[in-house]
Design a protein around this motif. Sequence first.
Motif, PDB file in Angstrom:
ATOM      1  N   HIS A 220       0.832  -1.198   0.000  1.00  0.00           N
ATOM      2  CA  HIS A 220       0.000   0.000   0.000  1.00  0.00           C
ATOM      3  C   HIS A 220       0.869   1.251   0.000  1.00  0.00           C
ATOM      4  N   ALA A 221       1.966   1.229   0.750  1.00  0.00           N
ATOM      5  CA  ALA A 221       2.884   2.371   0.803  1.00  0.00           C
ATOM      6  C   ALA A 221       3.531   2.643  -0.553  1.00  0.00           C
ATOM      7  N   GLN A 222       3.603   1.615  -1.391  1.00  0.00           N
ATOM      8  CA  GLN A 222       4.148   1.780  -2.750  1.00  0.00           C
ATOM      9  C   GLN A 222       3.073   2.238  -3.731  1.00  0.00           C
ATOM     10  N   GLY A 223       1.868   2.446  -3.243  1.00  0.00           N
ATOM     11  CA  GLY A 223       0.793   2.921  -4.101  1.00  0.00           C
ATOM     12  C   GLY A 223       0.017   1.809  -4.785  1.00  0.00           C
ATOM     13  N   LEU A 224       0.291   0.570  -4.426  1.00  0.00           N
ATOM     14  CA  LEU A 224      -0.426  -0.549  -5.048  1.00  0.00           C
ATOM     15  C   LEU A 224      -1.753  -0.781  -4.335  1.00  0.00           C
ATOM     16  N   ARG A 225      -2.767  -1.086  -5.121  1.00  0.00           N
ATOM     17  CA  ARG A 225      -4.093  -1.373  -4.569  1.00  0.00           C
ATOM     18  C   ARG A 225      -4.473  -2.789  -4.984  1.00  0.00           C
ATOM     19  N   TYR A 226      -5.199  -3.477  -4.119  1.00  0.00           N
ATOM     20  CA  TYR A 226      -5.445  -4.903  -4.281  1.00  0.00           C
ATOM     21  C   TYR A 226      -6.700  -5.302  -3.516  1.00  0.00           C
ATOM     22  N   ARG A 227      -7.127  -6.505  -3.708  1.00  0.00           N
ATOM     23  CA  ARG A 227      -8.233  -7.090  -2.946  1.00  0.00           C
ATOM     24  C   ARG A 227      -7.638  -7.990  -1.870  1.00  0.00           C
ATOM     25  N   VAL A 228      -8.290  -8.053  -0.729  1.00  0.00           N
ATOM     26  CA  VAL A 228      -7.830  -8.871   0.389  1.00  0.00           C
ATOM     27  C   VAL A 228      -8.777 -10.055   0.567  1.00  0.00           C
ATOM     28  N   ALA A 229      -8.209 -11.240   0.753  1.00  0.00           N
ATOM     29  CA  ALA A 229      -8.986 -12.464   0.983  1.00  0.00           C
ATOM     30  C   ALA A 229     -10.088 -12.604  -0.071  1.00  0.00           C
ATOM     31  N   ALA A 230      -9.694 -12.539  -1.322  1.00  0.00           N
ATOM     32  CA  ALA A 230     -10.642 -12.558  -2.428  1.00  0.00           C
ATOM     33  C   ALA A 230     -10.492 -13.825  -3.265  1.00  0.00           C
ATOM     34  N   LYS A 231     -11.580 -14.198  -3.914  1.00  0.00           N
ATOM     35  CA  LYS A 231     -11.550 -15.325  -4.843  1.00  0.00           C
ATOM     36  C   LYS A 231     -11.043 -14.826  -6.192  1.00  0.00           C
ATOM     37  N   PRO A 232      -9.922 -15.348  -6.656  1.00  0.00           N
ATOM     38  CA  PRO A 232      -9.431 -14.916  -7.968  1.00  0.00           C
ATOM     39  C   PRO A 232     -10.368 -15.342  -9.096  1.00  0.00           C
ATOM     40  N   LEU A 233     -10.898 -16.560  -9.002  1.00  0.00           N
ATOM     41  CA  LEU A 233     -11.813 -17.087 -10.017  1.00  0.00           C
ATOM     42  C   LEU A 233     -13.182 -17.296  -9.402  1.00  0.00           C
ATOM     43  N   PRO A 234     -14.236 -16.861 -10.059  1.00  0.00           N
ATOM     44  CA  PRO A 234     -15.575 -16.984  -9.483  1.00  0.00           C
ATOM     45  C   PRO A 234     -15.972 -18.429  -9.142  1.00  0.00           C
ATOM     46  N   GLY A 235     -15.602 -19.377  -9.973  1.00  0.00           N
ATOM     47  CA  GLY A 235     -16.012 -20.758  -9.735  1.00  0.00           C
ATOM     48  C   GLY A 235     -15.115 -21.534  -8.793  1.00  0.00           C
ATOM     49  N   LEU A 236     -14.018 -20.927  -8.360  1.00  0.00           N
ATOM     50  CA  LEU A 236     -13.061 -21.609  -7.488  1.00  0.00           C
ATOM     51  C   LEU A 236     -13.350 -21.226  -6.044  1.00  0.00           C
ATOM     52  N   ARG A 237     -13.676 -22.218  -5.222  1.00  0.00           N
ATOM     53  CA  ARG A 237     -14.046 -21.944  -3.830  1.00  0.00           C
ATOM     54  C   ARG A 237     -12.804 -21.811  -2.944  1.00  0.00           C
ATOM     55  N   ARG A 238     -11.880 -20.972  -3.362  1.00  0.00           N
ATOM     56  CA  ARG A 238     -10.662 -20.740  -2.600  1.00  0.00           C
ATOM     57  C   ARG A 238     -10.313 -19.270  -2.701  1.00  0.00           C
ATOM     58  N   THR A 239      -9.744 -18.749  -1.638  1.00  0.00           N
ATOM     59  CA  THR A 239      -9.392 -17.334  -1.631  1.00  0.00           C
ATOM     60  C   THR A 239      -7.880 -17.165  -1.537  1.00  0.00           C
ATOM     61  N   ALA A 240      -7.402 -16.131  -2.188  1.00  0.00           N
ATOM     62  CA  ALA A 240      -5.993 -15.748  -2.087  1.00  0.00           C
ATOM     63  C   ALA A 240      -5.898 -14.649  -1.039  1.00  0.00           C
ATOM     64  N   ASP A 241      -4.743 -14.528  -0.429  1.00  0.00           N
ATOM     65  CA  ASP A 241      -4.560 -13.504   0.596  1.00  0.00           C
ATOM     66  C   ASP A 241      -4.576 -12.103  -0.006  1.00  0.00           C
ATOM     67  N   ILE A 242      -3.943 -11.946  -1.175  1.00  0.00           N
ATOM     68  CA  ILE A 242      -3.890 -10.660  -1.870  1.00  0.00           C
ATOM     69  C   ILE A 242      -4.134 -10.929  -3.353  1.00  0.00           C
ATOM     70  N   VAL A 243      -5.045 -10.174  -3.948  1.00  0.00           N
ATOM     71  CA  VAL A 243      -5.386 -10.380  -5.357  1.00  0.00           C
ATOM     72  C   VAL A 243      -5.283  -9.061  -6.118  1.00  0.00           C
ATOM     73  N   PHE A 244      -4.540  -9.109  -7.208  1.00  0.00           N
ATOM     74  CA  PHE A 244      -4.455  -7.987  -8.153  1.00  0.00           C
ATOM     75  C   PHE A 244      -5.195  -8.443  -9.410  1.00  0.00           C
ATOM     76  N   ARG A 245      -6.462  -8.078  -9.516  1.00  0.00           N
ATOM     77  CA  ARG A 245      -7.290  -8.563 -10.632  1.00  0.00           C
ATOM     78  C   ARG A 245      -6.771  -8.115 -11.993  1.00  0.00           C
ATOM     79  N   SER A 246      -6.409  -6.836 -12.113  1.00  0.00           N
ATOM     80  CA  SER A 246      -5.984  -6.330 -13.424  1.00  0.00           C
ATOM     81  C   SER A 246      -4.708  -7.012 -13.913  1.00  0.00           C
ATOM     82  N   ALA A 247      -3.857  -7.422 -12.993  1.00  0.00           N
ATOM     83  CA  ALA A 247      -2.611  -8.100 -13.367  1.00  0.00           C
ATOM     84  C   ALA A 247      -2.779  -9.618 -13.371  1.00  0.00           C
TER      85      ALA A 247
END
Length: 151
Positions: A43-70
Motif C-alpha cells: 500500500h505504501a508503494q501505491g499498489l491497490r489490491y483485494r484482500v482475501a478474495a476469490k481470484p476465479l468466481p467458480g473456485l471456492r478458494r481465496t488468495a490472501d492478496i489479489v491484483f485482478r488487473s494483473a
Amino acid sequence: MNDGINWEPPQGSWASSAARRRNMQAIRSRDTKPERLVRSLLHAQGLRYRVAAKPLPGLRRTADIVFRSAKLAVFIDGCYWHGCPEHYVPPKTNSSYWSDKVARNVARDRDTDAQLEAAGWTVLRFWEHDPADDCALKIAAAVSRLRNRSQ
C-alpha cells in the motif's frame, strides 16, 4: 454455563479438550501479522489490491492478496498449516489427524496453483517467515511486469 470441568466435545468434533478447541478457534485464517505487514508495504508503494478474495468466481478458494488487473494471486502460507519444509514439526498428539490435514492442505495448494495458472493467472506463494520487505518487492515487480505485458 459450561465451566469446562465436565466438558465433552460436540459430536463429530476433532478437539480433544475445551482448551484445545478454544486454541484452534482462535487461529486466524486471514489478516495474520505477516499478511498485514506485506499489505502495508504494498500500500505504501501505491499498489491497490483485494484482500482475501476469490481470484476465479467458480473456485471456492481465496488468495490472501489479489491484483485482478494483473491476474496475480498472492498467498502467504503459515509454516504449520501448509507444511513448510524448513519449519514444519509434526504434532505429538493426534499426529495422524494433523499430518493428514496438513497433507490435504498442501495438495489443495498445488491444485489451486494449477487451476489459477490454467486460467492465465500468476501465483506467488510466500512463507510466513519470509521477510515482508522481500515479499513486497517481489510482488510489486510481478505486478509491474504483468501490467506492462497486458498493455
